[in-house]
Design a protein around this motif. Structure first.
Motif, mmCIF file in Angstrom:
data_model
loop_
_atom_site.group_PDB
_atom_site.id
_atom_site.type_symbol
_atom_site.label_atom_id
_atom_site.label_comp_id
_atom_site.label_asym_id
_atom_site.label_seq_id
_atom_site.Cartn_x
_atom_site.Cartn_y
_atom_site.Cartn_z
ATOM 1 N N LEU A 178 77.134 41.406 -15.245
ATOM 2 C CA LEU A 178 78.004 42.256 -14.428
ATOM 3 C C LEU A 178 79.174 42.866 -15.189
ATOM 4 O O LEU A 178 79.898 43.687 -14.646
ATOM 5 C CB LEU A 178 78.549 41.456 -13.236
ATOM 6 C CG LEU A 178 77.490 40.731 -12.408
ATOM 7 C CD1 LEU A 178 78.151 39.869 -11.346
ATOM 8 C CD2 LEU A 178 76.550 41.723 -11.743
ATOM 9 N N GLU A 196 87.418 35.064 -9.512
ATOM 10 C CA GLU A 196 86.152 35.114 -8.772
ATOM 11 C C GLU A 196 85.286 33.887 -9.081
ATOM 12 O O GLU A 196 84.253 33.691 -8.466
ATOM 13 C CB GLU A 196 85.359 36.375 -9.161
ATOM 14 C CG GLU A 196 86.007 37.666 -8.699
ATOM 15 C CD GLU A 196 85.134 38.886 -8.976
ATOM 16 O OE1 GLU A 196 84.079 38.739 -9.618
ATOM 17 O OE2 GLU A 196 85.521 39.978 -8.546
ATOM 18 N N GLU A 221 81.371 32.294 -7.911
ATOM 19 C CA GLU A 221 81.295 32.096 -6.454
ATOM 20 C C GLU A 221 81.520 33.393 -5.679
ATOM 21 O O GLU A 221 80.848 33.674 -4.700
ATOM 22 C CB GLU A 221 82.334 31.049 -6.024
ATOM 23 C CG GLU A 221 82.170 30.656 -4.577
ATOM 24 C CD GLU A 221 83.191 29.643 -4.141
ATOM 25 O OE1 GLU A 221 84.313 29.654 -4.662
ATOM 26 O OE2 GLU A 221 82.874 28.824 -3.267
ATOM 27 N N ALA A 222 82.504 34.177 -6.107
ATOM 28 C CA ALA A 222 82.788 35.420 -5.386
ATOM 29 C C ALA A 222 82.059 36.591 -6.041
ATOM 30 O O ALA A 222 82.564 37.703 -6.106
ATOM 31 C CB ALA A 222 84.282 35.678 -5.358
ATOM 32 N N GLY A 223 80.874 36.330 -6.530
ATOM 33 C CA GLY A 223 80.121 37.391 -7.182
ATOM 34 C C GLY A 223 78.647 37.149 -6.970
ATOM 35 O O GLY A 223 78.208 36.998 -5.830
ATOM 36 N N ASP A 224 77.904 37.063 -8.059
ATOM 37 C CA ASP A 224 76.449 36.953 -7.896
ATOM 38 C C ASP A 224 75.968 35.507 -7.816
ATOM 39 O O ASP A 224 74.771 35.259 -7.883
ATOM 40 C CB ASP A 224 75.727 37.710 -9.020
ATOM 41 C CG ASP A 224 75.812 36.990 -10.354
ATOM 42 O OD1 ASP A 224 76.676 36.106 -10.497
ATOM 43 O OD2 ASP A 224 75.022 37.309 -11.249
ATOM 44 N N ARG A 225 76.900 34.570 -7.675
ATOM 45 C CA ARG A 225 76.533 33.145 -7.487
ATOM 46 C C ARG A 225 75.770 32.572 -8.671
ATOM 47 O O ARG A 225 75.028 31.603 -8.515
ATOM 48 C CB ARG A 225 75.683 32.967 -6.222
ATOM 49 C CG ARG A 225 76.452 32.545 -5.009
ATOM 50 C CD ARG A 225 77.198 33.687 -4.390
ATOM 51 N NE ARG A 225 77.659 33.329 -3.043
ATOM 52 C CZ ARG A 225 78.430 34.106 -2.297
ATOM 53 N NH1 ARG A 225 78.830 35.269 -2.762
ATOM 54 N NH2 ARG A 225 78.813 33.725 -1.105
ATOM 55 N N SER A 226 75.961 33.156 -9.831
ATOM 56 C CA SER A 226 75.256 32.589 -10.977
ATOM 57 C C SER A 226 76.097 31.502 -11.636
ATOM 58 O O SER A 226 77.329 31.530 -11.582
ATOM 59 C CB SER A 226 74.939 33.689 -11.996
ATOM 60 O OG SER A 226 76.115 34.350 -12.373
#
Lengths: 95, 184
Positions: free
Chosen positions: A8, A15, A60-65
């Motif tokens: 990203l 985040e 956590e506040a993104g693509d959860r990767s």
């Protein structure tokens, strides 16, 4: 602090949450030989270096990767960010 | 038994604040699709055959007239499309074993912010770089705004879709509305 997410691009550190030492990836075999000793080490024993350290971070506040972030604990400089999935697969894991 | 019908999360909110227009977007279906391990190429082919679209990249959505595909995380996409009845079942039939499908329509609220100053209103609550040259047309990001998880999509020059949980739709609207008021 900015984390350069491998998919990203640069994202603000707020985040993310961080879990700790990347050795959590290598969960020992609970049925294997010396399982109790290995689990004790896995759960409780950590290096605490002043310098380069590899940690698990979660977007956590993104693509959860899950990510493996290599950073300097003294300067907070970030050297490398990898997907934890790729790190695990490079060690022979299937998932 | 009484026949019940669902209402929109914000009751069709639509308001002009200075030169910004903020409105709720309804009549959309939102479907989450996760790709089972080993079915990646089959899934990709199905996306091509059914929507005539390629897979979205992590930072850019792809779209045709009625459908937009969003990358939400590795091996998962969201399909945002014109509202259809029971999309989960119809998609499950079409995709078969190449996808795990969940209808997310009622779990999300969609706001559209447009107008000359929309970017200024957003930059106070969104930490993603929204500069025209960085966050390009159809660009998307999953981030948070005012501590609420959100997805932002650049729909047109100064027009953005903001998606967040429908359970906190009013709080989300409040955050965006307040930011728009502050710059008007």
């Amino acid at each position: 602090m900015i984390i350069n997410h491998p998919l990203l691009g640069p994202r603000d550190a707020n985040e993310f949450i961080h879990l700790g030492d990347e050795s959590m990836i290598d969960r020992p075999d609970g049925m294997g030989e010396h399982a109790a000793k290995n689990f004790h080490e896995y759960l409780y024993l950590r290096d605490n270096p002043a310098g380069k350290y590899r940690e698990l971070w979660y977007h956590e506040a993104g693509d959860r990767s899950w990510l493996v972030v290599t950073r300097d604990t003294v300067t907070h400089e970030i050297f490398n960010v990898e997907l934890a999935r790729d790190v695990a697969r490079s060690r022979g894991r299937s998932k | 038994m009484a026949k019940l019908s669902a209402t929109d999360s914000l009751g069709g909110y639509d308001k002009e604040i200075g030169n910004i227009r903020l409105r709720e977007v309804a009549n959309q279906s939102l479907i989450a699709m996760a790709i089972p391990q080993g079915k990646e190429s089959k899934f990709k082919n199905n996306i091509k055959n059914i929507f005539n679209l390629k897979m979205p990249s992590p930072t850019k959505s792809v779209k045709n007239k009625d459908t937009r595909l969003l990358f939400t995380q590795p091996d998962q996409i969201f399909v945002l499309m014109k509202r259809v009845e029971d999309p989960e079942n119809s998609m499950a039939v079409t995709f078969g074993e190449s996808a795990y499908i969940t209808d997310q329509t009622d779990a999300w609220v969609i706001l559209e912010i447009s107008g000359e100053s929309s970017r200024e209103a957003l930059e106070r609550i969104c930490q993603v770089d929204l500069d025209k040259n960085v966050f390009q047309l159809d660009g998307m990001a999953r981030t948070n705004m005012e501590h609420m998880s959100a997805i932002i999509i650049r729909k047109a020059d100064n027009t953005f879709y903001l998606m967040s949980a429908s359970s906190s739709a009013k709080s989300f609207l409040h955050a965006v509305e307040l930011s728009a008021q502050h710059i008007s």
